[in-house]
Write a protein that holds these residues in place. Sequence first.
Motif, PDB file in Angstrom:
ATOM      1  N   PRO A 111       0.832  -1.214   0.000  1.00 58.53           N
ATOM      2  CA  PRO A 111       0.000   0.000   0.000  1.00 58.53           C
ATOM      3  C   PRO A 111       0.860   1.255   0.000  1.00 58.53           C
ATOM      4  O   PRO A 111       1.994   1.265   0.495  1.00 58.53           O
ATOM      5  N   ALA A 112       0.308   2.328  -0.523  1.00 54.55           N
ATOM      6  CA  ALA A 112       1.035   3.592  -0.610  1.00 54.55           C
ATOM      7  C   ALA A 112       1.573   4.042   0.741  1.00 54.55           C
ATOM      8  O   ALA A 112       2.678   4.594   0.834  1.00 54.55           O
ATOM      9  N   ALA A 113       0.821   3.786   1.816  1.00 53.47           N
ATOM     10  CA  ALA A 113       1.225   4.255   3.142  1.00 53.47           C
ATOM     11  C   ALA A 113       2.517   3.609   3.631  1.00 53.47           C
ATOM     12  O   ALA A 113       3.176   4.150   4.524  1.00 53.47           O
ATOM     13  N   ARG A 114       2.899   2.470   3.056  1.00 55.37           N
ATOM     14  CA  ARG A 114       4.129   1.788   3.494  1.00 55.37           C
ATOM     15  C   ARG A 114       5.354   2.199   2.686  1.00 55.37           C
ATOM     16  O   ARG A 114       6.477   1.787   3.010  1.00 55.37           O
ATOM     17  N   LEU A 115       5.165   2.979   1.646  1.00 55.04           N
ATOM     18  CA  LEU A 115       6.290   3.387   0.803  1.00 55.04           C
ATOM     19  C   LEU A 115       6.923   4.668   1.343  1.00 55.04           C
ATOM     20  O   LEU A 115       6.210   5.577   1.775  1.00 55.04           O
ATOM     21  N   PRO A 116       8.265   4.770   1.313  1.00 52.70           N
ATOM     22  CA  PRO A 116       8.910   6.014   1.751  1.00 52.70           C
ATOM     23  C   PRO A 116       8.438   7.192   0.897  1.00 52.70           C
ATOM     24  O   PRO A 116       8.451   7.127  -0.330  1.00 52.70           O
ATOM     25  N   ALA A 117       8.004   8.265   1.557  1.00 52.19           N
ATOM     26  CA  ALA A 117       7.543   9.461   0.856  1.00 52.19           C
ATOM     27  C   ALA A 117       8.152  10.676   1.539  1.00 52.19           C
ATOM     28  O   ALA A 117       8.249  10.729   2.773  1.00 52.19           O
ATOM     29  N   TRP A 118       8.555  11.670   0.753  1.00 51.90           N
ATOM     30  CA  TRP A 118       9.183  12.859   1.301  1.00 51.90           C
ATOM     31  C   TRP A 118       9.044  14.017   0.320  1.00 51.90           C
ATOM     32  O   TRP A 118       8.561  13.837  -0.796  1.00 51.90           O
ATOM     33  N   HIS A 119       9.445  15.195   0.771  1.00 59.38           N
ATOM     34  CA  HIS A 119       9.394  16.385  -0.078  1.00 59.38           C
ATOM     35  C   HIS A 119      10.782  17.004  -0.193  1.00 59.38           C
ATOM     36  O   HIS A 119      11.572  17.005   0.754  1.00 59.38           O
ATOM     37  N   GLU A 120      11.083  17.480  -1.380  1.00 59.52           N
ATOM     38  CA  GLU A 120      12.257  18.316  -1.610  1.00 59.52           C
ATOM     39  C   GLU A 120      11.714  19.662  -2.066  1.00 59.52           C
ATOM     40  O   GLU A 120      11.207  19.780  -3.183  1.00 59.52           O
ATOM     41  N   ASP A 121      11.790  20.630  -1.175  1.00 59.41           N
ATOM     42  CA  ASP A 121      11.101  21.896  -1.386  1.00 59.41           C
ATOM     43  C   ASP A 121       9.612  21.573  -1.535  1.00 59.41           C
ATOM     44  O   ASP A 121       9.027  20.974  -0.629  1.00 59.41           O
ATOM     45  N   THR A 176       8.344  19.657  -4.073  1.00 64.81           N
ATOM     46  CA  THR A 176       8.213  18.456  -4.895  1.00 64.81           C
ATOM     47  C   THR A 176       7.988  17.239  -4.009  1.00 64.81           C
ATOM     48  O   THR A 176       8.752  16.986  -3.078  1.00 64.81           O
ATOM     49  N   GLY A 177       6.929  16.481  -4.299  1.00 59.06           N
ATOM     50  CA  GLY A 177       6.645  15.265  -3.552  1.00 59.06           C
ATOM     51  C   GLY A 177       7.228  14.051  -4.244  1.00 59.06           C
ATOM     52  O   GLY A 177       7.114  13.899  -5.465  1.00 59.06           O
ATOM     53  N   LEU A 178       7.880  13.164  -3.477  1.00 57.03           N
ATOM     54  CA  LEU A 178       8.495  11.964  -4.031  1.00 57.03           C
ATOM     55  C   LEU A 178       8.051  10.734  -3.255  1.00 57.03           C
ATOM     56  O   LEU A 178       7.864  10.797  -2.034  1.00 57.03           O
ATOM     57  N   ARG A 179       7.888   9.625  -3.968  1.00 57.65           N
ATOM     58  CA  ARG A 179       7.543   8.343  -3.346  1.00 57.65           C
ATOM     59  C   ARG A 179       8.433   7.264  -3.954  1.00 57.65           C
ATOM     60  O   ARG A 179       8.481   7.100  -5.176  1.00 57.65           O
ATOM     61  N   LEU A 180       9.167   6.536  -3.109  1.00 58.41           N
ATOM     62  CA  LEU A 180      10.061   5.472  -3.560  1.00 58.41           C
ATOM     63  C   LEU A 180       9.261   4.185  -3.698  1.00 58.41           C
ATOM     64  O   LEU A 180       8.788   3.622  -2.708  1.00 58.41           O
ATOM     65  N   ILE A 181       9.128   3.714  -4.925  1.00 58.33           N
ATOM     66  CA  ILE A 181       8.298   2.552  -5.229  1.00 58.33           C
ATOM     67  C   ILE A 181       9.060   1.254  -5.009  1.00 58.33           C
ATOM     68  O   ILE A 181       8.556   0.297  -4.413  1.00 58.33           O
ATOM     69  N   VAL A 182      10.293   1.208  -5.507  1.00 58.83           N
ATOM     70  CA  VAL A 182      11.138   0.015  -5.417  1.00 58.83           C
ATOM     71  C   VAL A 182      12.578   0.462  -5.207  1.00 58.83           C
ATOM     72  O   VAL A 182      13.015   1.461  -5.788  1.00 58.83           O
ATOM     73  N   GLY A 183      13.330  -0.289  -4.414  1.00 57.29           N
ATOM     74  CA  GLY A 183      14.772  -0.108  -4.350  1.00 57.29           C
ATOM     75  C   GLY A 183      15.244   0.843  -3.269  1.00 57.29           C
ATOM     76  O   GLY A 183      14.583   1.059  -2.249  1.00 57.29           O
ATOM     77  N   THR A 184      16.425   1.421  -3.528  1.00 57.11           N
ATOM     78  CA  THR A 184      17.072   2.311  -2.573  1.00 57.11           C
ATOM     79  C   THR A 184      17.417   3.630  -3.249  1.00 57.11           C
ATOM     80  O   THR A 184      17.784   3.663  -4.424  1.00 57.11           O
ATOM     81  N   TYR A 185      17.309   4.713  -2.452  1.00 60.59           N
ATOM     82  CA  TYR A 185      17.605   6.030  -3.017  1.00 60.59           C
ATOM     83  C   TYR A 185      17.745   7.027  -1.874  1.00 60.59           C
ATOM     84  O   TYR A 185      16.894   7.091  -0.979  1.00 60.59           O
ATOM     85  N   ALA A 186      18.840   7.797  -1.905  1.00 63.67           N
ATOM     86  CA  ALA A 186      19.063   8.897  -0.954  1.00 63.67           C
ATOM     87  C   ALA A 186      18.868   8.453   0.494  1.00 63.67           C
ATOM     88  O   ALA A 186      18.231   9.145   1.290  1.00 63.67           O
ATOM     89  N   GLY A 187      19.408   7.271   0.824  1.00 63.50           N
ATOM     90  CA  GLY A 187      19.328   6.767   2.186  1.00 63.50           C
ATOM     91  C   GLY A 187      18.014   6.117   2.559  1.00 63.50           C
ATOM     92  O   GLY A 187      17.818   5.721   3.712  1.00 63.50           O
ATOM     93  N   ARG A 188      17.116   5.976   1.612  1.00 68.06           N
ATOM     94  CA  ARG A 188      15.817   5.359   1.869  1.00 68.06           C
ATOM     95  C   ARG A 188      15.727   4.021   1.149  1.00 68.06           C
ATOM     96  O   ARG A 188      16.334   3.833   0.103  1.00 68.06           O
ATOM     97  N   THR A 189      14.908   3.098   1.693  1.00 68.96           N
ATOM     98  CA  THR A 189      14.704   1.786   1.086  1.00 68.96           C
ATOM     99  C   THR A 189      13.219   1.455   1.098  1.00 68.96           C
ATOM    100  O   THR A 189      12.567   1.531   2.150  1.00 68.96           O
ATOM    101  N   ALA A 190      12.688   1.091  -0.060  1.00 69.76           N
ATOM    102  CA  ALA A 190      11.290   0.670  -0.152  1.00 69.76           C
ATOM    103  C   ALA A 190      11.164  -0.767   0.360  1.00 69.76           C
ATOM    104  O   ALA A 190      12.105  -1.555   0.254  1.00 69.76           O
ATOM    105  N   PRO A 191      10.008  -1.133   0.918  1.00 67.10           N
ATOM    106  CA  PRO A 191       9.830  -2.506   1.411  1.00 67.10           C
ATOM    107  C   PRO A 191       9.648  -3.534   0.303  1.00 67.10           C
ATOM    108  O   PRO A 191       9.669  -4.738   0.563  1.00 67.10           O
ATOM    109  N   THR A 192       9.468  -3.069  -0.923  1.00 69.40           N
ATOM    110  CA  THR A 192       9.263  -3.976  -2.057  1.00 69.40           C
ATOM    111  C   THR A 192      10.504  -4.822  -2.308  1.00 69.40           C
ATOM    112  O   THR A 192      11.627  -4.318  -2.287  1.00 69.40           O
ATOM    113  N   THR A 193      10.319  -6.107  -2.572  1.00 69.81           N
ATOM    114  CA  THR A 193      11.437  -7.002  -2.878  1.00 69.81           C
ATOM    115  C   THR A 193      12.192  -6.524  -4.108  1.00 69.81           C
ATOM    116  O   THR A 193      11.580  -6.099  -5.089  1.00 69.81           O
ATOM    117  N   HIS A 194      13.519  -6.589  -4.046  1.00 70.21           N
ATOM    118  CA  HIS A 194      14.318  -6.362  -5.258  1.00 70.21           C
ATOM    119  C   HIS A 194      15.554  -7.241  -5.195  1.00 70.21           C
ATOM    120  O   HIS A 194      15.982  -7.666  -4.124  1.00 70.21           O
TER     121      HIS A 194
END
Length: 301
Positions: free
Chosen positions: A143-153, A155-173
């Motif tokens: 569900p969307a609520a379990r995905l890492p979400a943040w703002h840069e200024d 801009t809204g971002l949501r990490l769907i899969v993988g790792t990025y900027a110190g964040r990791t999505a719970p989705t298998t990869h």
Amino acid sequence: MAEPIELLIQGRAHELTPGFAVRRLLPNMKRRTVGPFIFLDHFGPLDVPPGGDGMEVRPHPHIGLATVTYLFQGGIFHRDSLGHAQAIRPGDVNWMTAGSGIVHSERTEPEMRQHGFRLHGIQTWVALPKAHEETAPRFEHVPAARLPAWHEDKTGLRLIVGTYAGRTAPTTHFSPIFYIAAELPAAGRVGVTAEHAERGVYVSAGTATIGNRPLGVGDLAVLAAKAPIDVVAGSEGARLMLLGGAPLDGPRHIWWNFVSSSKERIERAKADWKEGRFAKVPGDPEFIPLPEGRRPSGNVL
């Protein structure tokens, strides 16, 4: 200053089912993959009137890959040969690991078809590393609520899969990967870090600029390596998909819905589907026949 875009790919129209067209970005003659992403389809926005068909993709098989469905609007109902029956809604993720073989269908729910709706989203395929091509199939709904979400200024971002900027999505990869949905306001900006070897920016709505290159809906910009890149939205804002990761660990053959490092493995999958040896999808007895007229499985990615 070095050009930030290595290659610009523009989507080409492809009919998924009668009356249901998509923009296909990958594979492309100029660029087959971006990181482990080997397939990218952008469907919609499609306005389905009350009583319309929507999406009706009958059961079909996959091997050697994982599919990722992400919706902006509407809904799709997934069934597979493992017995999963799952609706997907905007912001959620359906990740299906095909591995050694799975069958699934994607359909519009009767309630949505009755009242009418708008369907808009992205489907991608991720090639599995050679060591995991024959892994046991599995399905995950995040569900969307379990995905890492943040703002840069703003801009809204949501990490769907993988790792990025110190964040990791719970989705298998299974290999280094990132896949992000970004919502930019008018004149908004987002930076794409250089942490992954291969990176792409896809415009699914609005307009944007990278360097001096304007981008519109249907444009996939493959970025030059080893440098952070800024993307700036146009006057109406933009919806972007940021994607990439490590290059594949060798070439891949692709034929219909089958992906493998081995041509012989694809031939075996073709025979298994034709002879009915794949598992069935509970609750969905239809199927898509093997497309006998397609070219041989020598298409290497």
